[in-house]
Enzyme design. Structure first.
Site, PDB file in Angstrom:
ATOM      1  N   ARG A 118       0.783  -1.313   0.071  1.00  0.00           N
ATOM      2  CA  ARG A 118       0.013  -0.008   0.000  1.00  0.00           C
ATOM      3  C   ARG A 118       0.936   1.194   0.009  1.00  0.00           C
ATOM      4  NH1 ARG A 118      -2.795  -2.947   3.801  1.00  0.00           N
ATOM      5  NH2 ARG A 118      -4.628  -4.147   3.020  1.00  0.00           N
ATOM      6  N   LYS A 140       2.504  11.547 -10.727  1.00  0.00           N
ATOM      7  CA  LYS A 140       1.529  10.760 -11.756  1.00  0.00           C
ATOM      8  C   LYS A 140       2.513   9.594 -12.010  1.00  0.00           C
ATOM      9  CE  LYS A 140      -1.463  13.894 -14.255  1.00  0.00           C
ATOM     10  NZ  LYS A 140      -1.532  14.336 -15.514  1.00  0.00           N
ATOM     11  N   GLU A 182       8.492  18.680 -24.238  1.00  0.00           N
ATOM     12  CA  GLU A 182       7.724  19.271 -23.084  1.00  0.00           C
ATOM     13  C   GLU A 182       8.246  20.374 -22.663  1.00  0.00           C
ATOM     14  OE1 GLU A 182       5.273  17.520 -22.198  1.00  0.00           O
ATOM     15  OE2 GLU A 182       5.396  15.324 -21.965  1.00  0.00           O
ATOM     16  N   LYS A 221       6.292  23.348 -13.037  1.00  0.00           N
ATOM     17  CA  LYS A 221       5.429  22.444 -12.869  1.00  0.00           C
ATOM     18  C   LYS A 221       5.067  22.099 -11.718  1.00  0.00           C
ATOM     19  CE  LYS A 221       4.478  17.541 -13.826  1.00  0.00           C
ATOM     20  NZ  LYS A 221       4.900  16.308 -14.583  1.00  0.00           N
ATOM     21  N   GLU A 231      -5.340  17.030 -10.378  1.00  0.00           N
ATOM     22  CA  GLU A 231      -5.836  17.319 -11.525  1.00  0.00           C
ATOM     23  C   GLU A 231      -7.386  17.428 -11.558  1.00  0.00           C
ATOM     24  OE1 GLU A 231      -3.856  15.653 -14.925  1.00  0.00           O
ATOM     25  OE2 GLU A 231      -5.589  15.612 -16.115  1.00  0.00           O
ATOM     26  N   ARG A 235      -4.167  21.741 -13.110  1.00  0.00           N
ATOM     27  CA  ARG A 235      -3.157  20.710 -13.605  1.00  0.00           C
ATOM     28  C   ARG A 235      -3.431  20.076 -15.165  1.00  0.00           C
ATOM     29  NH1 ARG A 235       0.198  15.762 -10.735  1.00  0.00           N
ATOM     30  NH2 ARG A 235       1.393  15.467 -12.128  1.00  0.00           N
ATOM     31  N   ASN A 239      -1.587  19.164 -19.830  1.00  0.00           N
ATOM     32  CA  ASN A 239      -1.909  18.149 -20.852  1.00  0.00           C
ATOM     33  C   ASN A 239      -1.954  19.047 -22.253  1.00  0.00           C
ATOM     34  OD1 ASN A 239      -1.984  16.201 -19.041  1.00  0.00           O
ATOM     35  ND2 ASN A 239      -4.209  16.536 -18.589  1.00  0.00           N
ATOM     36  N   HIS A 242      -1.700  17.029 -25.582  1.00  0.00           N
ATOM     37  CA  HIS A 242      -1.657  15.682 -25.031  1.00  0.00           C
ATOM     38  C   HIS A 242      -2.872  14.687 -25.557  1.00  0.00           C
ATOM     39  CE1 HIS A 242       1.704  16.741 -22.920  1.00  0.00           C
ATOM     40  NE2 HIS A 242       1.735  15.601 -22.141  1.00  0.00           N
ATOM     41  N   HIS A 246      -1.486  11.814 -27.473  1.00  0.00           N
ATOM     42  CA  HIS A 246      -1.786  10.211 -26.841  1.00  0.00           C
ATOM     43  C   HIS A 246      -2.426   9.311 -28.109  1.00  0.00           C
ATOM     44  CE1 HIS A 246      -1.316  10.991 -22.412  1.00  0.00           C
ATOM     45  NE2 HIS A 246      -0.224  11.132 -23.118  1.00  0.00           N
ATOM     46  N   HIS A 256       7.109   9.947 -26.727  1.00  0.00           N
ATOM     47  CA  HIS A 256       5.838  10.703 -26.071  1.00  0.00           C
ATOM     48  C   HIS A 256       6.159  12.339 -26.651  1.00  0.00           C
ATOM     49  CE1 HIS A 256       3.089  12.472 -23.564  1.00  0.00           C
ATOM     50  NE2 HIS A 256       3.829  13.344 -22.827  1.00  0.00           N
TER      51      HIS A 256
HETATM   52  P1  NAD Z   1      11.823   6.573 -22.038  1.00  0.00           P
HETATM   53  O1  NAD Z   1      11.598   6.345 -20.388  1.00  0.00           O
HETATM   54  O2  NAD Z   1      11.195   5.419 -22.755  1.00  0.00           O
HETATM   55  O3  NAD Z   1      13.338   6.951 -22.015  1.00  0.00           O
HETATM   56  C1  NAD Z   1      13.600   7.213 -23.741  1.00  0.00           C
HETATM   57  C2  NAD Z   1      14.709   6.282 -24.038  1.00  0.00           C
HETATM   58  O4  NAD Z   1      16.196   6.866 -23.517  1.00  0.00           O
HETATM   59  C3  NAD Z   1      14.909   5.026 -23.421  1.00  0.00           C
HETATM   60  O5  NAD Z   1      15.196   4.089 -24.500  1.00  0.00           O
HETATM   61  C4  NAD Z   1      15.742   4.803 -22.558  1.00  0.00           C
HETATM   62  O6  NAD Z   1      16.253   3.404 -22.203  1.00  0.00           O
HETATM   63  C5  NAD Z   1      16.536   5.669 -22.664  1.00  0.00           C
HETATM   64  N1  NAD Z   1      17.451   6.386 -21.791  1.00  0.00           N
HETATM   65  C6  NAD Z   1      16.997   6.916 -20.558  1.00  0.00           C
HETATM   66  N2  NAD Z   1      18.019   7.503 -19.737  1.00  0.00           N
HETATM   67  C7  NAD Z   1      18.964   7.575 -20.752  1.00  0.00           C
HETATM   68  C8  NAD Z   1      20.426   8.092 -20.423  1.00  0.00           C
HETATM   69  N3  NAD Z   1      20.674   9.010 -19.630  1.00  0.00           N
HETATM   70  N4  NAD Z   1      21.080   7.732 -21.592  1.00  0.00           N
HETATM   71  C9  NAD Z   1      21.056   6.945 -22.705  1.00  0.00           C
HETATM   72  N5  NAD Z   1      19.536   6.596 -22.807  1.00  0.00           N
HETATM   73  C10 NAD Z   1      18.789   7.058 -21.867  1.00  0.00           C
HETATM   74  O7  NAD Z   1      11.008   7.800 -22.352  1.00  0.00           O
HETATM   75  P2  NAD Z   1      11.113   9.226 -21.875  1.00  0.00           P
HETATM   76  O8  NAD Z   1      10.721  10.146 -22.905  1.00  0.00           O
HETATM   77  O9  NAD Z   1      12.045   9.531 -20.885  1.00  0.00           O
HETATM   78  O10 NAD Z   1       9.455   9.278 -21.190  1.00  0.00           O
HETATM   79  C11 NAD Z   1       8.180   9.167 -21.859  1.00  0.00           C
HETATM   80  C12 NAD Z   1       7.323   8.466 -20.833  1.00  0.00           C
HETATM   81  O11 NAD Z   1       7.118   9.366 -19.881  1.00  0.00           O
HETATM   82  C13 NAD Z   1       5.895   8.116 -21.549  1.00  0.00           C
HETATM   83  O12 NAD Z   1       5.639   6.745 -21.130  1.00  0.00           O
HETATM   84  C14 NAD Z   1       5.163   9.018 -20.894  1.00  0.00           C
HETATM   85  O13 NAD Z   1       3.646   8.706 -20.931  1.00  0.00           O
HETATM   86  C15 NAD Z   1       5.425   9.226 -19.635  1.00  0.00           C
HETATM   87  N6  NAD Z   1       5.354  10.634 -19.111  1.00  0.00           N
HETATM   88  C16 NAD Z   1       4.809  10.648 -17.623  1.00  0.00           C
HETATM   89  C17 NAD Z   1       4.561  11.984 -17.284  1.00  0.00           C
HETATM   90  C18 NAD Z   1       4.114  12.259 -15.539  1.00  0.00           C
HETATM   91  O14 NAD Z   1       3.842  13.031 -15.356  1.00  0.00           O
HETATM   92  N7  NAD Z   1       4.159  10.804 -15.050  1.00  0.00           N
HETATM   93  C19 NAD Z   1       4.652  13.179 -17.991  1.00  0.00           C
HETATM   94  C20 NAD Z   1       5.135  13.178 -19.349  1.00  0.00           C
HETATM   95  C21 NAD Z   1       5.520  11.960 -19.973  1.00  0.00           C
HETATM   96  N1  GLY Z   2       2.452  15.617 -17.682  1.00  0.00           N
HETATM   97  C1  GLY Z   2       1.254  16.086 -17.206  1.00  0.00           C
HETATM   98  C2  GLY Z   2       1.126  16.050 -15.616  1.00  0.00           C
HETATM   99  O1  GLY Z   2       2.140  15.719 -14.830  1.00  0.00           O
HETATM  100  O2  GLY Z   2       0.070  16.340 -14.994  1.00  0.00           O
END
Ligand code: NAD
Ligand code: GLY
Length: 359
Positions: A118, A140, A182, A221, A231, A235, A239, A242, A246, A256
């Site tokens: 939990r 998130k 972003e 942020k 949200e 918040r 998006n 987005h 998406h 993304h």
């Molecule tokens: P990702 O985690 O897939 O990383 C992108 C690539 O970079 C991967 O191949 C990873 O292995 C590689 N990588 C990571 N760190 C590295 C480094 N230091 N050196 C070399 N390679 C490296 O993708 P992302 O673009 O980081 O994140 C996208 C994800 O985040 C999506 O799933 C999206 O939905 C999510 N997201 C979440 C939020 C949130 O608020 N939680 C906000 C925006 C995006």
């Molecule tokens: N990336 C959208 C949020 O964190 O709310």
């Protein structure tokens, strides 16, 4: 010159979190973060391969789960595997999970921390530019399900976020561009970002320039998250772009950040069509987004089947109610709004945007 360390605070209703930002800051933070407790690390295959000696040195007694890299692994099967590995490693309620990687690792690792017993302590260590300026902060967490992104998840704040900019040195160009996507999003929300980016469109390919915007991105942020953690209102501004993003990410093979750039471009055009976004301001914003899209490596989208993409946006129930679809869009400088449209209007406006933007 060594960049200075910045320490920010995120005072969300559910958690007061510290955010450390700096080059080499992770190694400084780890001794106190790992002392006296069982630790469990979630990372991915790329990060593990690049930083193996670091993991061996700093987490030799910790449990470890190395997720195959890629969005397609942000799913229930992986979540189940992580939780099983945590149980097998003897993770306790007093233990701490470190999510060390990009947004995929942060989202799924954070969700595992939220669910296990939990909720156990979580430290986010974002290693991509995208995760450093956005996903690592704000709590998130999620996995994808049935082709819909982030449909299962939880709001779960990390106790600490360690933004170590040294990680960016190994980041491929495409991933730097995704993080830039972003950052461009913040220009649609904040006048200072808008001004900085519109005056520096030729710097959008420079990691040094983008890196100089990390702390301000996090500040922006964190402020939004403090005011509306779950949200229910403000918040939603995070998006922008987005809803369409998406829908097109999975079908167009976009990451993304790439999807967000195209989503913002199309949705800004739609907001102008709907008379919600000021034409002159929208035109300037589109100019920034276009400059960002032009940065190498370019993606080669095929928007011939845009009606099918629109249908995909409708299937993502997070933004739809009956025949209505909701977008978060910029209105004018420093002002955004949610825009709820009849689905047919959205689908036609999307088609028109693709045509008029020559995509
Ligand atoms: P990702 O985690 O897939 O990383 C992108 C690539 O970079 C991967 O191949 C990873 O292995 C590689 N990588 C990571 N760190 C590295 C480094 N230091 N050196 C070399 N390679 C490296 O993708 P992302 O673009 O980081 O994140 C996208 C994800 O985040 C999506 O799933 C999206 O939905 C999510 N997201 C979440 C939020 C949130 O608020 N939680 C906000 C925006 C995006
Ligand atoms: N990336 C959208 C949020 O964190 O709310």
């Amino acid at each position: 010159m060594k960049e200075k360390t910045e320490i920010l605070e995120l005072n969300a209703p559910s958690m007061q979190a510290k955010i450390y930002i700096g080059a080499g800051i992770l190694k400084e933070r780890l001794p106190s973060l790992t002392a006296g407790r069982k630790c469990f690390v979630v990372t991915d295959t790329n990060v593990y391969a690049l930083y193996r000696p670091f993991f061996d040195e700093y987490f030799k007694d910790a449990g470890l789960f190395v997720l195959p890299a890629g969005e397609e692994n942000k799913n229930f099967q992986s979540l189940y595997a992580i939780l099983s590995a945590m149980a097998e490693a003897g993770v306790l309620r007093t233990s701490r999970l470190f999510a060390i990687g990009g947004g995929v690792v942060g989202d799924i690792g954070g969700l595992a921390a939220a669910l296990y017993m939990r909720g156990i302590s979580c430290v986010q260590v974002p290693t991509t530019l995208l995760a450093q300026v956005d996903s690592g902060v704000g709590g998130k967490t999620a996995v994808d399900l049935g082709g819909v992104k982030n449909i299962v998840g939880a709001f779960y704040q990390p106790e600490e976020v360690v933004v170590d900019t040294e990680f960016l040195k190994t980041l491929p160009l495409r991933e730097i561009k995704c993080g830039m996507g972003e950052i461009v999003k913040y220009a649609a929300l904040d006048g200072k970002f808008f001004k900085t980016l519109s005056e520096n469109t030729d710097e959008l390919s420079s990691l040094e320039f983008l890196q100089s915007l990390i702390a301000d991105s996090i500040r922006l942020k964190a402020g939004v998250v403090e005011r509306d953690e779950k949200e229910s209102g403000e918040r939603k501004c995070l998006n922008v772009g987005h809803t369409t993003s998406h829908a097109i990410e999975l079908t167009h093979g976009f990451s993304h950040g790439e999807g967000v750039l195209y989503g913002m471009l199309l949705e800004t055009h739609i907001a102008i069509q709907a008379g919600v976004c000021e034409k002159e301001y929208g035109g300037k914003l589109i100019k920034i987004i276009r400059a960002a899209i032009e940065v190498e490596p370019k993606s080669a989208p095929d928007f011939k089947n845009i009606k099918a993409d629109a249908a995909k946006a409708k299937a993502d129930k997070k933004n739809t109610r009956g025949d209505k679809i909701t977008l978060s869009v910029a209105k004018k400088q420093n002002e955004w709004t949610t825009l709820t449209l009849d689905f047919d209007f959205y689908a036609n406006a999307l088609e028109r945007a693709v045509k008029e933007l020559s995509l």
